[in-house]
Design a protein around this motif. Sequence first.
Motif, PDB file in Angstrom:
ATOM      1  N   GLN A  84       0.848  -1.456   0.191  1.00 47.41           N
ATOM      2  CA  GLN A  84       0.359   0.291  -0.112  1.00 47.41           C
ATOM      3  C   GLN A  84       0.806   0.976  -0.062  1.00 47.41           C
ATOM      4  O   GLN A  84       0.522   2.218  -0.307  1.00 47.41           O
ATOM      5  N   GLU A  85       2.337   1.007   0.170  1.00 51.12           N
ATOM      6  CA  GLU A  85       2.834   2.456   0.284  1.00 51.12           C
ATOM      7  C   GLU A  85       3.430   2.489  -0.615  1.00 51.12           C
ATOM      8  O   GLU A  85       3.046   2.183  -2.084  1.00 51.12           O
ATOM      9  N   THR A  86       3.738   4.329  -0.952  1.00 48.82           N
ATOM     10  CA  THR A  86       3.767   4.527  -2.673  1.00 48.82           C
ATOM     11  C   THR A  86       5.103   4.164  -2.757  1.00 48.82           C
ATOM     12  O   THR A  86       6.105   4.378  -2.228  1.00 48.82           O
ATOM     13  N   PRO A  87       5.671   3.728  -4.007  1.00 50.40           N
ATOM     14  CA  PRO A  87       6.649   3.144  -4.626  1.00 50.40           C
ATOM     15  C   PRO A  87       7.856   4.436  -4.377  1.00 50.40           C
ATOM     16  O   PRO A  87       7.953   5.324  -4.829  1.00 50.40           O
ATOM     17  N   LYS A  88       9.144   3.414  -3.815  1.00 54.83           N
ATOM     18  CA  LYS A  88      10.505   4.930  -4.104  1.00 54.83           C
ATOM     19  C   LYS A  88      11.239   4.373  -5.201  1.00 54.83           C
ATOM     20  O   LYS A  88      11.978   5.621  -5.465  1.00 54.83           O
ATOM     21  N   ILE A  89      11.254   3.620  -5.810  1.00 57.39           N
ATOM     22  CA  ILE A  89      12.065   2.741  -6.529  1.00 57.39           C
ATOM     23  C   ILE A  89      11.040   3.120  -8.238  1.00 57.39           C
ATOM     24  O   ILE A  89      10.168   2.117  -8.265  1.00 57.39           O
ATOM     25  N   ASP A 103       7.827  -6.520  -3.914  1.00 54.32           N
ATOM     26  CA  ASP A 103       8.689  -5.782  -3.118  1.00 54.32           C
ATOM     27  C   ASP A 103       8.430  -3.830  -3.345  1.00 54.32           C
ATOM     28  O   ASP A 103       8.997  -3.067  -2.980  1.00 54.32           O
ATOM     29  N   ASN A 104       7.266  -3.712  -3.832  1.00 58.74           N
ATOM     30  CA  ASN A 104       7.348  -2.268  -4.633  1.00 58.74           C
ATOM     31  C   ASN A 104       7.896  -1.076  -5.320  1.00 58.74           C
ATOM     32  O   ASN A 104       7.882  -0.191  -4.930  1.00 58.74           O
ATOM     33  N   VAL A 105       7.957  -1.981  -6.233  1.00 63.18           N
ATOM     34  CA  VAL A 105       8.831  -0.866  -6.926  1.00 63.18           C
ATOM     35  C   VAL A 105       8.188  -1.430  -8.306  1.00 63.18           C
ATOM     36  O   VAL A 105       7.524  -1.989  -8.678  1.00 63.18           O
ATOM     37  N   GLN A 106       7.714   0.222  -8.705  1.00 59.41           N
ATOM     38  CA  GLN A 106       7.185   0.141  -9.842  1.00 59.41           C
ATOM     39  C   GLN A 106       7.452   0.270 -11.164  1.00 59.41           C
ATOM     40  O   GLN A 106       8.335   0.916 -11.542  1.00 59.41           O
TER      41      GLN A 106
END
Length: 69
Positions: free
Chosen positions: A4-9, A40-43
Motif C-alpha cells: 500500500q506504500e508509495t513506490p520508492k523505486i 517489493d513495491n517497485v513500480q
Amino acid sequence: MSNQETPKIHVIHLFKSYFPETFGGIEKVIELICRLLRKDNVQSDIHVLSENIKQKRIEVDGTPVTRSK
C-alpha cells in the motif's frame, strides 16, 4: 514494506516489442521481473517500439506499457 506504500523505486524496461503484439522468452522474462518487483513495491513501466500507436498506452498484467514509433 506493505504494497500500500508509495513506490520508492521506479524501473523503466526498454525493449523492441512486448505483449500482446509479440510473445517470446524476453517478453516473459520482462513480465516476470515486473511481477516480482511489484511484490517489493517497485513500480515498473515498459516502453516499446510499435506500429500500433492508436492505443499508445495500455496495461498488461498490471504494468503500464507505452508504445512509440
